[in-house]
Design an enzyme around this catalytic site. Structure first.
Site, PDB file in Angstrom:
ATOM      1  N   SER A  80      37.744  35.231  56.236  1.00  0.00           N
ATOM      2  CA  SER A  80      36.669  34.486  56.478  1.00  0.00           C
ATOM      3  C   SER A  80      36.889  33.055  56.162  1.00  0.00           C
ATOM      4  O   SER A  80      37.802  32.682  55.111  1.00  0.00           O
ATOM      5  CB  SER A  80      35.364  34.885  55.700  1.00  0.00           C
TER       6      SER A  80
HETATM    7  N1  SAH Z   1      35.912  39.278  53.947  1.00  0.00           N
HETATM    8  C1  SAH Z   1      36.844  39.730  54.525  1.00  0.00           C
HETATM    9  C2  SAH Z   1      36.443  39.638  56.036  1.00  0.00           C
HETATM   10  C3  SAH Z   1      37.295  40.351  56.823  1.00  0.00           C
HETATM   11  S1  SAH Z   1      36.972  40.917  58.449  1.00  0.00           S
HETATM   12  C4  SAH Z   1      38.024  38.519  54.197  1.00  0.00           C
HETATM   13  O1  SAH Z   1      37.625  37.327  54.102  1.00  0.00           O
HETATM   14  O2  SAH Z   1      39.153  38.978  54.323  1.00  0.00           O
HETATM   15  C5  SAH Z   1      35.823  42.113  58.500  1.00  0.00           C
HETATM   16  C6  SAH Z   1      36.278  43.417  58.048  1.00  0.00           C
HETATM   17  O3  SAH Z   1      35.417  44.724  58.285  1.00  0.00           O
HETATM   18  C7  SAH Z   1      37.590  43.925  58.952  1.00  0.00           C
HETATM   19  O4  SAH Z   1      38.757  44.054  57.962  1.00  0.00           O
HETATM   20  C8  SAH Z   1      36.976  45.138  59.413  1.00  0.00           C
HETATM   21  O5  SAH Z   1      38.002  46.191  59.775  1.00  0.00           O
HETATM   22  C9  SAH Z   1      35.897  45.855  58.509  1.00  0.00           C
HETATM   23  N2  SAH Z   1      35.097  46.390  59.079  1.00  0.00           N
HETATM   24  C10 SAH Z   1      34.584  46.245  60.296  1.00  0.00           C
HETATM   25  N3  SAH Z   1      33.440  47.435  60.346  1.00  0.00           N
HETATM   26  C11 SAH Z   1      33.538  48.141  59.372  1.00  0.00           C
HETATM   27  C12 SAH Z   1      32.668  49.170  58.970  1.00  0.00           C
HETATM   28  N4  SAH Z   1      31.851  49.904  59.677  1.00  0.00           N
HETATM   29  N5  SAH Z   1      33.031  49.638  57.667  1.00  0.00           N
HETATM   30  C13 SAH Z   1      33.829  49.002  56.600  1.00  0.00           C
HETATM   31  N6  SAH Z   1      34.702  48.207  57.251  1.00  0.00           N
HETATM   32  C14 SAH Z   1      34.432  47.483  58.530  1.00  0.00           C
END
Ligand code: SAH
Length: 216
Positions: free
Chosen positions: A64
């Protein structure tokens, strides 16, 4: 390619992307000054680590934007005693910021390769107050509930009911709600059996997949 001074870039990020846009919580600014964001992206991306936007982390997911990490963290009103659930570990960067400011962070990710990489980096950086799980986080992590705060770092079509159930009285849920292309960042406070909602701004997150989220 000229070397980029990451320390200067980080300092600039704090001033130009956070403080100037109204992030004033000293804890959040301190955490964002101390966590090395470059460790959470690929070597080839390092020089972009403090730029004003999300970056790819593989598997179609992103780390993010720094401002959004700060905004979501600030909205949790952390004092250091909290038990926090993070849904969507991704790179682990937001996890590190939370681990700096809360007592314990429970983080859930659906993609094993991302979780393993995040776990390795967070361990190398010395975070011992993080617990990890491969799971569909739209269902929360019931065994350790209730949580003082829950942060969802993927966009959902609506508020997942299990997350509300897993919040303490007075607890905060920060979640992007909208369609697959854009969302509003919502802060929900659970008080007296009621939910108080506030909008923090427009955001663009990857999709929350699974029950209470979008189909894959
Ligand atoms: N806060 C993280 C954002 C990653 S993007 C950062 O800054 O790196 C969002 C993440 O949510 C992805 O890795 C995706 O695989 C995960 N995601 C999507 N749906 C999900 C779910 N139902 N349960 C767990 N993780 C999920």
């Amino acid at each position: 390619m000229p070397e980029i001074n990451l320390i200067a870039a980080k300092k600039q990020m704090i001033e130009q992307q956070l403080v100037s846009r109204g992030i004033l919580d000293e804890g959040v600014l301190r955490a964002m000054s101390s966590v090395p964001r470059e460790r959470f992206v690929d070597k080839a991306m390092e020089r972009h680590a403090y730029e004003d936007g999300p970056l790819p982390i593989g598997k179609g997911q992103t780390i993010s934007q720094p401002y959004v990490v700060a905004l979501m963290t600030e909205a949790l009103d952390l004092t250091g005693n909290e038990k926090i659930l993070e849904v969507g570990t991704g790179s682990g960067y937001q996890t590190a910021i939370l681990a700096e400011l809360a007592h314990t962070v429970y983080t859930v990710e659906r993609l094993e390769s991302l979780l393993e990489r995040a776990k390795k980096i967070l361990k190398e950086l010395g975070y011992t107050n993080v617990l990890y799980k491969i799971f569909n986080g739209s269902l929360g992590w019931n065994e350790n509930a209730p949580y003082d705060g829950i942060i969802v770092t993927a966009g959902a079509p609506g508020i997942p009911e299990p997350l509300i159930e897993q919040l303490v009285e007075g607890g905060r849920l920060i979640i992007p709600i909208g369609n697959r292309f854009g969302q509003e960042l919502i802060k929900i406070k659970k008080t007296g059996g009621r939910l108080r909602e506030r909008t923090l701004g427009s955001v663009k997150f990857v999709s929350l997949i699974g029950e209470h989220g979008w189909s894959d």
